[in-house]
Design a protein around this motif. Structure first.
Motif, PDB file in Angstrom:
ATOM      1  N   THR A 287      40.836 -45.672   2.901  1.00 19.28           N
ATOM      2  CA  THR A 287      41.556 -44.400   2.861  1.00 19.28           C
ATOM      3  C   THR A 287      42.676 -44.450   1.827  1.00 19.28           C
ATOM      4  OG1 THR A 287      42.913 -45.133   4.724  1.00 19.28           O
ATOM      5  CG2 THR A 287      41.010 -43.750   5.238  1.00 19.28           C
ATOM      6  N   ALA A 288      43.116 -45.662   1.461  1.00 18.69           N
ATOM      7  CA  ALA A 288      44.133 -45.839   0.422  1.00 18.69           C
ATOM      8  C   ALA A 288      43.949 -47.201  -0.222  1.00 18.69           C
ATOM      9  CB  ALA A 288      45.532 -45.721   1.021  1.00 18.69           C
TER      10      ALA A 288
ATOM     11  N   LEU B 203      46.306 -56.819   9.831  1.00 19.88           N
ATOM     12  CA  LEU B 203      46.144 -57.343   8.483  1.00 19.88           C
ATOM     13  C   LEU B 203      45.089 -58.437   8.439  1.00 19.88           C
ATOM     14  CD1 LEU B 203      47.173 -57.662   5.504  1.00 19.88           C
ATOM     15  CD2 LEU B 203      48.809 -59.351   6.415  1.00 19.88           C
ATOM     16  N   PHE B 204      44.175 -58.321   7.477  1.00 19.62           N
ATOM     17  CA  PHE B 204      43.194 -59.366   7.182  1.00 19.62           C
ATOM     18  C   PHE B 204      43.678 -60.069   5.919  1.00 19.62           C
ATOM     19  CE2 PHE B 204      40.935 -56.105   9.523  1.00 19.62           C
ATOM     20  CZ  PHE B 204      40.190 -56.839  10.440  1.00 19.62           C
TER      21      PHE B 204
ATOM     22  N   ILE C 233      43.073 -49.724   4.523  1.00 20.97           N
ATOM     23  CA  ILE C 233      43.828 -49.829   3.269  1.00 20.97           C
ATOM     24  C   ILE C 233      43.458 -51.120   2.558  1.00 20.97           C
ATOM     25  CG2 ILE C 233      46.140 -50.119   2.294  1.00 20.97           C
ATOM     26  CD1 ILE C 233      47.191 -48.411   4.596  1.00 20.97           C
ATOM     27  N   LEU C 234      43.237 -51.016   1.256  1.00 11.97           N
ATOM     28  CA  LEU C 234      43.149 -52.194   0.413  1.00 11.97           C
ATOM     29  C   LEU C 234      44.560 -52.431  -0.115  1.00 11.97           C
ATOM     30  CD1 LEU C 234      41.451 -54.360  -1.052  1.00 11.97           C
ATOM     31  CD2 LEU C 234      41.337 -52.777  -2.980  1.00 11.97           C
ATOM     32  N   LEU C 235      45.109 -53.597   0.175  1.00 14.21           N
ATOM     33  CA  LEU C 235      46.458 -53.961  -0.259  1.00 14.21           C
ATOM     34  C   LEU C 235      46.352 -55.305  -0.954  1.00 14.21           C
ATOM     35  CD1 LEU C 235      49.527 -53.262  -0.132  1.00 14.21           C
ATOM     36  CD2 LEU C 235      49.605 -54.714   1.911  1.00 14.21           C
TER      37      LEU C 235
ATOM     38  N   PHE D 212      43.470 -54.701   4.338  1.00 14.41           N
ATOM     39  CA  PHE D 212      42.635 -55.781   3.818  1.00 14.41           C
ATOM     40  C   PHE D 212      43.174 -56.291   2.489  1.00 14.41           C
ATOM     41  CE2 PHE D 212      40.041 -53.222   6.546  1.00 14.41           C
ATOM     42  CZ  PHE D 212      39.135 -54.079   7.137  1.00 14.41           C
ATOM     43  N   ASP D 213      43.326 -57.602   2.384  1.00 16.02           N
ATOM     44  CA  ASP D 213      43.603 -58.248   1.109  1.00 16.02           C
ATOM     45  C   ASP D 213      42.263 -58.339   0.364  1.00 16.02           C
ATOM     46  OD1 ASP D 213      45.054 -59.804  -0.841  1.00 16.02           O
ATOM     47  OD2 ASP D 213      44.109 -61.583   0.009  1.00 16.02           O
TER      48      ASP D 213
END
Length: 183
Positions: free
Chosen positions: A129-130, A157-158, A105-107, A12-13
Motif C-alpha cells: 500500500t506504500a 516488522l519483518f 509497507i515496503l520500508l 517489510f524490509d
C-alpha cells in the motif's frame, strides 16, 4: 496518528528479507572495482559489500574513483538481478495480507531505483500500500513511518538484521512485533 485501528500495519524490509541480494550486490561491486581501479577483488558472497567496506578495503581511493565505483555498481546491478533470490514464504504472507486489504509497507534503506528494479523483477510492488526508500529518510528508515503518522506500536516488522531490529525498537516499534527473517 494515522493507524489508530486495532489492525496492525505490516512492514517489510527488502534486502535479505524479502529478496536475498548479496550476490548481485557483490558481483556489481567487483565489476565496478575492476573497471575503476583495475583490481581483481573477491570477497565472501555471504557478506554484503557496502560503501563503508569499499573505503575500508581501499583507503586510498579518491573521491572521483569512489563516485565512479558507486555509479558503475548501480549500473551493473540489473545485469545481476537474476542472481537474487525471492523469499517465497515471506512473499506468500505479503500476498495474503494484501488480498485481505491489510496495510502493507515496503520500508527499505535501499535506493528507490534499485528497490523498484527488484520489485519489478519479482512483480511484488503491487502488494504494497506504500513504498518508502532511502531517499525518504532523514535519520533512519523508521522516521519515515513516524513522519507519516503511523502508530509505531501497531507495526509488525519483518527484518533480517539485528541492527535494523535495534533501530526499530529505538524508534518505537515493540520488540515482540519484530519478526526476524532468515534465508
Amino acid at each position: 496518528m494515522r493507524n489508530l485501528s486495532k489492525y496492525p500495519t505490516f512492514v517489510f524490509d527488502l534486502d535479505n528479507t524479502l529478496v536475498e541480494t548479496n550476490i548481485a550486490n557483490n558481483l556489481s561491486y567487483m565489476e565496478a572495482i575492476k573497471e575503476v581501479l583495475n583490481e581483481d577483488f573477491c570477497f565472501d558472497s555471504k557478506q554484503r559489500f557496502t560503501r563503508d567496506k569499499l573505503l575500508a578495503f581501499f583507503p586510498g581511493v579518491s573521491q572521483t574513483e569512489y563516485n565512479d565505483i558507486i555509479a558503475i555498481k548501480k549500473e551493473k546491478f540489473n545485469s545481476h538481478i537474476a542472481e537474487t533470490t525471492l523469499n517465497t514464504n515471506l512473499v506468500r504472507i505479503l500476498k495474503v495480507l494484501s488480498h485481505h486489504d491489510c496495510e502493507t509497507i515496503l520500508l527499505t534503506h535501499c535506493r528507490r531505483e534499485r528497490a523498484m528494479s527488484i520489485c519489478s523483477y519479482y512483480n511484488i510492488a503491487k502488494y504494497f500500500t506504500a513504498l518508502y526508500f532511502f531517499e525518504d529518510e532523514i535519520r533512519t528508515k523508521y522516521d519515515v513511518l513516524l513522519r507519516n503518522g503511523y502508530n509505531m506500536e501497531s507495526i509488525i516488522l519483518f527484518e533480517n538484521e539485528s541492527d535494523g531490529k535495534e533501530e526499530a525498537i529505538r524508534n518505537g516499534i515493540i520488540s515482540e512485533n519484530i519478526i526476524g527473517v532468515k534465508f
